[in-house]
Design a protein around this motif. Sequence first.
Motif, PDB file in Angstrom:
ATOM      1  N   THR A 183      28.105  53.583  18.467  1.00  0.00           N
ATOM      2  CA  THR A 183      27.307  54.223  18.890  1.00  0.00           C
ATOM      3  C   THR A 183      25.478  53.860  18.432  1.00  0.00           C
ATOM      4  O   THR A 183      25.790  53.523  17.560  1.00  0.00           O
ATOM      5  CB  THR A 183      27.480  55.605  18.592  1.00  0.00           C
ATOM      6  OG1 THR A 183      28.416  56.490  18.622  1.00  0.00           O
ATOM      7  CG2 THR A 183      25.979  56.807  18.589  1.00  0.00           C
ATOM      8  N   GLY A 184      24.524  53.644  19.073  1.00  0.00           N
ATOM      9  CA  GLY A 184      23.191  52.912  19.575  1.00  0.00           C
ATOM     10  C   GLY A 184      23.232  51.892  19.171  1.00  0.00           C
ATOM     11  O   GLY A 184      22.360  51.294  19.249  1.00  0.00           O
ATOM     12  N   GLN A 185      24.475  50.866  19.835  1.00  0.00           N
ATOM     13  CA  GLN A 185      24.224  49.715  19.124  1.00  0.00           C
ATOM     14  C   GLN A 185      23.600  49.135  20.969  1.00  0.00           C
ATOM     15  O   GLN A 185      23.428  47.688  20.798  1.00  0.00           O
ATOM     16  CB  GLN A 185      25.549  48.839  19.695  1.00  0.00           C
ATOM     17  CG  GLN A 185      25.544  48.542  17.199  1.00  0.00           C
ATOM     18  CD  GLN A 185      27.386  48.307  17.148  1.00  0.00           C
ATOM     19  OE1 GLN A 185      27.779  48.033  18.288  1.00  0.00           O
ATOM     20  NE2 GLN A 185      27.095  48.119  15.777  1.00  0.00           N
ATOM     21  N   LEU A 186      23.438  49.331  21.847  1.00  0.00           N
ATOM     22  CA  LEU A 186      23.174  49.317  23.219  1.00  0.00           C
ATOM     23  C   LEU A 186      21.620  48.854  22.675  1.00  0.00           C
ATOM     24  O   LEU A 186      21.610  48.047  23.553  1.00  0.00           O
ATOM     25  CB  LEU A 186      23.623  49.968  24.028  1.00  0.00           C
ATOM     26  CG  LEU A 186      24.842  49.678  24.699  1.00  0.00           C
ATOM     27  CD1 LEU A 186      25.237  50.792  25.481  1.00  0.00           C
ATOM     28  CD2 LEU A 186      24.891  48.353  25.571  1.00  0.00           C
ATOM     29  N   THR A 187      21.454  49.985  22.570  1.00  0.00           N
ATOM     30  CA  THR A 187      19.623  49.506  21.802  1.00  0.00           C
ATOM     31  C   THR A 187      19.407  48.193  21.144  1.00  0.00           C
ATOM     32  O   THR A 187      18.066  47.815  20.757  1.00  0.00           O
ATOM     33  CB  THR A 187      18.808  50.768  22.275  1.00  0.00           C
ATOM     34  OG1 THR A 187      19.676  51.743  20.951  1.00  0.00           O
ATOM     35  CG2 THR A 187      18.873  51.695  23.141  1.00  0.00           C
ATOM     36  N   SER A 188      20.336  48.243  19.578  1.00  0.00           N
ATOM     37  CA  SER A 188      20.166  47.534  18.349  1.00  0.00           C
ATOM     38  C   SER A 188      20.101  46.907  18.543  1.00  0.00           C
ATOM     39  O   SER A 188      19.269  45.744  17.874  1.00  0.00           O
ATOM     40  CB  SER A 188      20.469  48.536  17.536  1.00  0.00           C
ATOM     41  OG  SER A 188      21.759  48.286  17.597  1.00  0.00           O
ATOM     42  N   LEU A 189      21.379  46.100  19.727  1.00  0.00           N
ATOM     43  CA  LEU A 189      22.116  45.149  19.478  1.00  0.00           C
ATOM     44  C   LEU A 189      22.068  44.210  20.886  1.00  0.00           C
ATOM     45  O   LEU A 189      21.483  42.998  21.181  1.00  0.00           O
ATOM     46  CB  LEU A 189      23.321  45.191  18.528  1.00  0.00           C
ATOM     47  CG  LEU A 189      24.196  45.402  17.203  1.00  0.00           C
ATOM     48  CD1 LEU A 189      25.447  45.456  17.161  1.00  0.00           C
ATOM     49  CD2 LEU A 189      23.259  44.567  16.164  1.00  0.00           C
ATOM     50  N   ALA A 190      22.752  44.864  21.681  1.00  0.00           N
ATOM     51  CA  ALA A 190      22.526  43.877  23.222  1.00  0.00           C
ATOM     52  C   ALA A 190      21.446  43.321  23.294  1.00  0.00           C
ATOM     53  O   ALA A 190      21.668  42.170  24.341  1.00  0.00           O
ATOM     54  CB  ALA A 190      22.792  45.495  24.072  1.00  0.00           C
ATOM     55  N   PRO A 191      19.849  43.435  22.912  1.00  0.00           N
ATOM     56  CA  PRO A 191      18.878  43.103  23.765  1.00  0.00           C
ATOM     57  C   PRO A 191      18.953  41.507  22.996  1.00  0.00           C
ATOM     58  O   PRO A 191      18.113  40.834  23.470  1.00  0.00           O
ATOM     59  CB  PRO A 191      17.828  43.975  22.896  1.00  0.00           C
ATOM     60  CG  PRO A 191      18.092  45.592  23.114  1.00  0.00           C
ATOM     61  CD  PRO A 191      19.202  45.290  23.077  1.00  0.00           C
ATOM     62  N   HIS A 192      19.400  41.599  21.864  1.00  0.00           N
ATOM     63  CA  HIS A 192      19.487  40.138  20.914  1.00  0.00           C
ATOM     64  C   HIS A 192      21.001  38.769  21.225  1.00  0.00           C
ATOM     65  O   HIS A 192      20.758  38.390  21.002  1.00  0.00           O
ATOM     66  CB  HIS A 192      19.154  40.640  19.646  1.00  0.00           C
ATOM     67  CG  HIS A 192      18.551  41.315  19.926  1.00  0.00           C
ATOM     68  ND1 HIS A 192      16.942  40.666  19.754  1.00  0.00           N
ATOM     69  CD2 HIS A 192      18.630  42.709  19.122  1.00  0.00           C
ATOM     70  CE1 HIS A 192      16.504  41.275  18.955  1.00  0.00           C
ATOM     71  NE2 HIS A 192      16.839  42.690  18.727  1.00  0.00           N
ATOM     72  N   ILE A 193      21.351  39.670  21.840  1.00  0.00           N
ATOM     73  CA  ILE A 193      22.888  39.096  21.665  1.00  0.00           C
ATOM     74  C   ILE A 193      23.143  37.728  23.143  1.00  0.00           C
ATOM     75  O   ILE A 193      22.767  36.969  22.401  1.00  0.00           O
ATOM     76  CB  ILE A 193      23.611  39.603  22.623  1.00  0.00           C
ATOM     77  CG1 ILE A 193      24.482  40.959  21.436  1.00  0.00           C
ATOM     78  CG2 ILE A 193      24.767  39.461  23.060  1.00  0.00           C
ATOM     79  CD1 ILE A 193      25.326  42.538  21.947  1.00  0.00           C
ATOM     80  N   ALA A 194      22.039  37.951  23.858  1.00  0.00           N
ATOM     81  CA  ALA A 194      22.345  37.225  25.042  1.00  0.00           C
ATOM     82  C   ALA A 194      21.044  35.738  25.295  1.00  0.00           C
ATOM     83  O   ALA A 194      21.046  34.940  25.768  1.00  0.00           O
ATOM     84  CB  ALA A 194      22.187  37.309  26.805  1.00  0.00           C
ATOM     85  N   THR A 195      19.961  36.122  24.293  1.00  0.00           N
ATOM     86  CA  THR A 195      18.458  36.080  24.025  1.00  0.00           C
ATOM     87  C   THR A 195      18.763  34.068  23.231  1.00  0.00           C
ATOM     88  O   THR A 195      19.166  34.506  22.273  1.00  0.00           O
ATOM     89  CB  THR A 195      18.118  36.319  22.843  1.00  0.00           C
ATOM     90  OG1 THR A 195      17.414  37.648  23.463  1.00  0.00           O
ATOM     91  CG2 THR A 195      16.575  35.803  22.925  1.00  0.00           C
ATOM     92  N   PRO A 196      18.516  33.196  24.102  1.00  0.00           N
ATOM     93  CA  PRO A 196      17.978  31.652  23.379  1.00  0.00           C
ATOM     94  C   PRO A 196      18.111  31.909  21.647  1.00  0.00           C
ATOM     95  O   PRO A 196      16.925  32.702  21.341  1.00  0.00           O
ATOM     96  CB  PRO A 196      17.662  31.137  24.428  1.00  0.00           C
ATOM     97  CG  PRO A 196      17.264  31.580  25.526  1.00  0.00           C
ATOM     98  CD  PRO A 196      17.527  32.782  25.287  1.00  0.00           C
ATOM     99  N   GLU A 197      18.402  30.795  21.278  1.00  0.00           N
ATOM    100  CA  GLU A 197      17.498  30.739  20.190  1.00  0.00           C
ATOM    101  C   GLU A 197      17.474  29.464  19.635  1.00  0.00           C
ATOM    102  O   GLU A 197      18.016  27.980  19.831  1.00  0.00           O
ATOM    103  CB  GLU A 197      18.992  31.058  18.940  1.00  0.00           C
ATOM    104  CG  GLU A 197      18.863  32.482  18.459  1.00  0.00           C
ATOM    105  CD  GLU A 197      18.275  33.209  17.557  1.00  0.00           C
ATOM    106  OE1 GLU A 197      18.184  31.776  16.435  1.00  0.00           O
ATOM    107  OE2 GLU A 197      17.439  34.229  17.573  1.00  0.00           O
ATOM    108  N   GLY A 198      15.790  28.722  19.860  1.00  0.00           N
ATOM    109  CA  GLY A 198      15.689  26.862  20.094  1.00  0.00           C
ATOM    110  C   GLY A 198      17.234  26.915  21.028  1.00  0.00           C
ATOM    111  O   GLY A 198      16.177  26.896  22.127  1.00  0.00           O
ATOM    112  N   ARG A 199      17.674  25.353  21.229  1.00  0.00           N
ATOM    113  CA  ARG A 199      18.129  24.903  22.065  1.00  0.00           C
ATOM    114  C   ARG A 199      19.553  25.466  21.625  1.00  0.00           C
ATOM    115  O   ARG A 199      20.444  25.002  23.018  1.00  0.00           O
ATOM    116  CB  ARG A 199      18.291  23.212  21.206  1.00  0.00           C
ATOM    117  CG  ARG A 199      16.917  22.793  21.612  1.00  0.00           C
ATOM    118  CD  ARG A 199      16.954  21.341  20.861  1.00  0.00           C
ATOM    119  NE  ARG A 199      14.770  20.719  21.032  1.00  0.00           N
ATOM    120  CZ  ARG A 199      14.738  20.356  22.053  1.00  0.00           C
ATOM    121  NH1 ARG A 199      15.770  20.126  23.507  1.00  0.00           N
ATOM    122  NH2 ARG A 199      14.018  20.138  22.384  1.00  0.00           N
ATOM    123  N   LEU A 200      20.012  26.549  21.490  1.00  0.00           N
ATOM    124  CA  LEU A 200      21.367  27.108  21.829  1.00  0.00           C
ATOM    125  C   LEU A 200      20.986  28.201  22.609  1.00  0.00           C
ATOM    126  O   LEU A 200      20.379  29.622  22.706  1.00  0.00           O
ATOM    127  CB  LEU A 200      21.959  27.387  20.288  1.00  0.00           C
ATOM    128  CG  LEU A 200      22.048  27.310  18.820  1.00  0.00           C
ATOM    129  CD1 LEU A 200      22.134  27.415  17.619  1.00  0.00           C
ATOM    130  CD2 LEU A 200      22.453  25.418  19.004  1.00  0.00           C
TER     131      LEU A 200
END
Length: 259
Positions: free
Chosen positions: A211-228
Amino acid sequence: AMLRDLALRRGEKETYAIRGGNDLLPRAFASRLAGRIRYNAPVVRVEQSERAASVVIRRDGGHERLTADRVVCTVPFSVLRHLEIAPPLSPPKRAAVEQLPYTSVARVYLQARRKFWAERDWPVSASTDLPVKWVWEPTLTQPGPRGIVESYTAGPDARRVTAMAEAERIRFALEHVEYVYPGIREHFEAGASKCWDEDPWARGAYAFFATGQLTSLAPHIATPEGRLHFAGEHASTWPQWMQGALESGLRAASEVNDA
């Protein structure tokens, strides 16, 4: 999550398979990539700098470094949280990696000498309130007299099955599937099981947002981190499905090309 599934479904849910078996897809990748694949070489560390990215693998009793312009990470977060990453991921990405839950799933397959349920015109699937949960026939479209019935258990009941030895899992499934398809014991030939919690390369079946993780975590899962870059069912709009893994792979490849 339910609203998202309904929105993506656009009507009745349909599932598809590759004619001849879904394993034809990874076998095709293995054939095309051939010597470029490092087998029996788990990743132990991921590194990046302003100019390159590297993975350190364990191979033949030692370590080997593979360096490239960019790295696409398809490791489930349930496994990735146990790997070294340098420099550390950003706080939002680290929170997603460390906190994303993975559901427990246990699948037990029972092979019968003949599809007696089809002879009696019984349904090929059933959702139950038994410990085996969902029971269905994955060999529905396959020719020949034999058939397989699968019990698909998730959550606490799956962890209960996972704690059993292989022979006990099969006895447990037979006992309860008998209530759904009377006669499975009589026609039973062989059985097998797959429990995702005990798979060291998965540590769970698929991402299952709390509960709540679709807004708290999901936006950051697929986002690139530098060259990753990140891909996998957990980094897609179709979590839990191979469809999502394929979708995310195309998205990550586009990111790399655009970069």
